[in-house]
Design an enzyme around this catalytic site. Structure first.
Site, short mmCIF file in Angstrom:
data_model
loop_
_atom_site.label_atom_id
_atom_site.label_comp_id
_atom_site.label_asym_id
_atom_site.label_seq_id
_atom_site.Cartn_x
_atom_site.Cartn_y
_atom_site.Cartn_z
N LYS A 64 31.59 57.73 78.18
CA LYS A 64 31.33 56.64 79.13
C LYS A 64 30.65 55.50 78.38
O LYS A 64 30.02 55.70 77.34
CB LYS A 64 30.43 57.12 80.27
CG LYS A 64 30.66 56.37 81.57
CD LYS A 64 31.96 56.76 82.24
CE LYS A 64 32.14 56.03 83.57
NZ LYS A 64 33.37 56.46 84.25
N ASP A 92 35.87 50.73 85.13
CA ASP A 92 34.95 51.39 86.05
C ASP A 92 34.38 50.27 86.92
O ASP A 92 34.98 49.19 87.02
CB ASP A 92 33.85 52.15 85.27
CG ASP A 92 33.07 53.13 86.15
OD1 ASP A 92 33.58 54.22 86.39
OD2 ASP A 92 31.96 52.79 86.59
#
Length: 447
Positions: free
Chosen positions: A124, A164
């Site tokens: 991430k 995201d």
């Protein structure tokens, strides 16, 4: 493994990283019994290795705004685990981004990606940059500055970022353009790309579509073989995920009776129409982060200022916004209103007290790492199309996505069925994902 001992060590080491600690606690408490049945895992210290990222990069991102002022943000990339494939996970641009948030998301991503059965590890990244209120030129300059550092740490067989929160198709385009310029390469290193330069059909809808497919499987697995048709669904948020979930729910005959934003909730007594679902994208594009205009455009709906979607009676609740958005009191409200299924679409969208209340009431509950895996699954399919230099039709991608969500549900059933017949989807998803990663780590030695 003793969960309490490991958590005590992590809490002492990372006392301020509450989101990361919450994510680790949830997984470890689910897998402890199974883990202890495998002494080979303990000997290889699988858990101690798994809870720490392989590496974390942080870097300064300096850019110039439209008024000529120099601005500085911080960028990050957490490469958590690549036992089953290259690191894979989104980039988040939001003021809340910090190491704890990204470590929690990266840790969750390990198991979510494993559940898809596709060869992808967990990672991430992102920045505390806030794209809201910024011009397109400012967003472009920030993305280009961000990629001047990130590009050296990623690659199609190393680390494949995606979008995201705060990173959509526009941002992916700017990031991908700078990556190509710096690397002199033109391969599939970011997913969520536009269709004009290697993107996949269905990708924007994939997380929401996959979530509804998972809910369908949960209903079909019920002893009464329940159909989603006619069921009332409440959704939080109004971004891509909520839009995709609402669109697929409508196609399957369900009624989306509530959506929400930071300013309040919208009650739609007769359910959303196609025009209303389409308006969600228009509403999101304004960057105002409010849903009140929805009720102004559609007078048959009602704006509930300061309320959450969960105050509206529903059969199925689907939190689609942010982590920890559904608190224990919200869960109790849902139970009191007769809700009998909660599917967590956002990452760790429910607080521990909420999950406990739902499971105690024997409400069907499934966690984000299973429910929202359709997004990264479709990213994996985009990677495959890019590697083969082909493009599948929307129907082909959708069929593959549906099959992956069915497979994830079967894995949850395999590991999550309790003696009384109740399906503990949290336990099932965590064990299924963990076993695949743990066995891969074991087979590759101590590295």
């Amino acid at each position: 493994m003793k969960t309490a001992v490991i958590m005590s060590r992590l809490q002492a080491k990372y006392p301020l990283e509450k989101e990361y600690l919450q994510a680790v606690q949830e997984v470890l408490s689910s897998i402890e019994d199974v883990y202890n049945q495998h002494p080979e895992f303990e000997k290889a210290k699988i858990i101690e290795r798994l809870v720490e990222p392989d590496r974390t990069y942080s870097f300064r991102v300096t850019w110039v705004d439209d008024s000529g002022e120099v601005q500085t943000n911080t960028g990050y990339r957490v490469q958590f685990n690549n036992a089953i494939g290259p690191y894979k996970g989104g980039l988040r641009f939001h003021p809340s981004v910090c190491p704890s948030i990204l470590k929690f998301l990266g840790f969750e991503q390990i198991f979510k990606n494993a559940l898809t059965t596709l060869p992808m590890g967990g990672g991430k990244g992102g920045s505390d940059f806030d794209p809201k209120g910024k011009s397109e030129a400012e967003i472009m300059r920030f993305c280009q500055a961000f990629m001047t550092e990130l590009w050296r740490h990623i690659g199609p067989d190393v680390d494949v970022p995606a979008g995201d929160v705060g990173v959509g198709g526009k941002e992916i385009g700017f990031l991908n353009g700078m990556y190509k310029k710096l690397s002199h390469q033109n391969h599939c290193v970011l997913t969520g790309k536009g269709l004009t330069f290697g993107g996949s059909l269905i990708r924007p809808e994939a997380t929401g579509f996959g979530a509804v497919y998972f809910v369908q499987e949960m209903l079909a697995n019920h002893k009464d073989k329940i159909s989603i048709k006619g069921k009332k669904i409440a959704v939080s948020g109004f971004g891509n995920v909520a839009w995709g979930a609402s669109l697929k729910a409508l196609e399957l005959g369900a009624k989306v009776v509530a959506i929400s934003g930071p300013d309040g909730a919208i009650h739609i007594p007769n359910g959303m129409t196609k025009e209303m679902v389409d308006y969600l994208l228009e509403l999101r594009a304004t960057n105002n982060d409010v849903v009140a205009p929805f009720a102004e455009k559609f007078p048959e709906s009602e704006f509930l200022a300061g309320k959450k979607a969960w105050v509206v009676p529903c059969d199925i609740a689907m939190p689609c916004a942010y982590q920890n958005e559904l608190a224990q009191e919200d869960a109790e409200q849902l139970i009191a209103n007769g809700t009998w299924l909660v599917a967590e679409v956002s990452n760790m969208g429910c607080r521990p007290g909420a999950i406990e209340a739902l499971q105690k009431a024997k409400i069907m509950f499934a966690p984000g790492k299973a429910v929202n895996a359709g997004g990264v699954a479709c990213s994996g399919l985009e990677m495959s199309q890019g590697a083969m230099h082909i493009s599948w039709s929307a129907k082909e991608v959708d069929e593959r996505l549906h099959a992956i969500m069915e497979s994830i549900h079967r894995a949850c059933i395999k590991y999550g069925t309790e003696e009384d017949g109740y399906i503990n989807y949290v336990k099932g998803a965590n064990i299924a994902g963990f076993m695949k990663v743990a066995e891969a780590m074991l087979e590759q030695g101590i590295i």
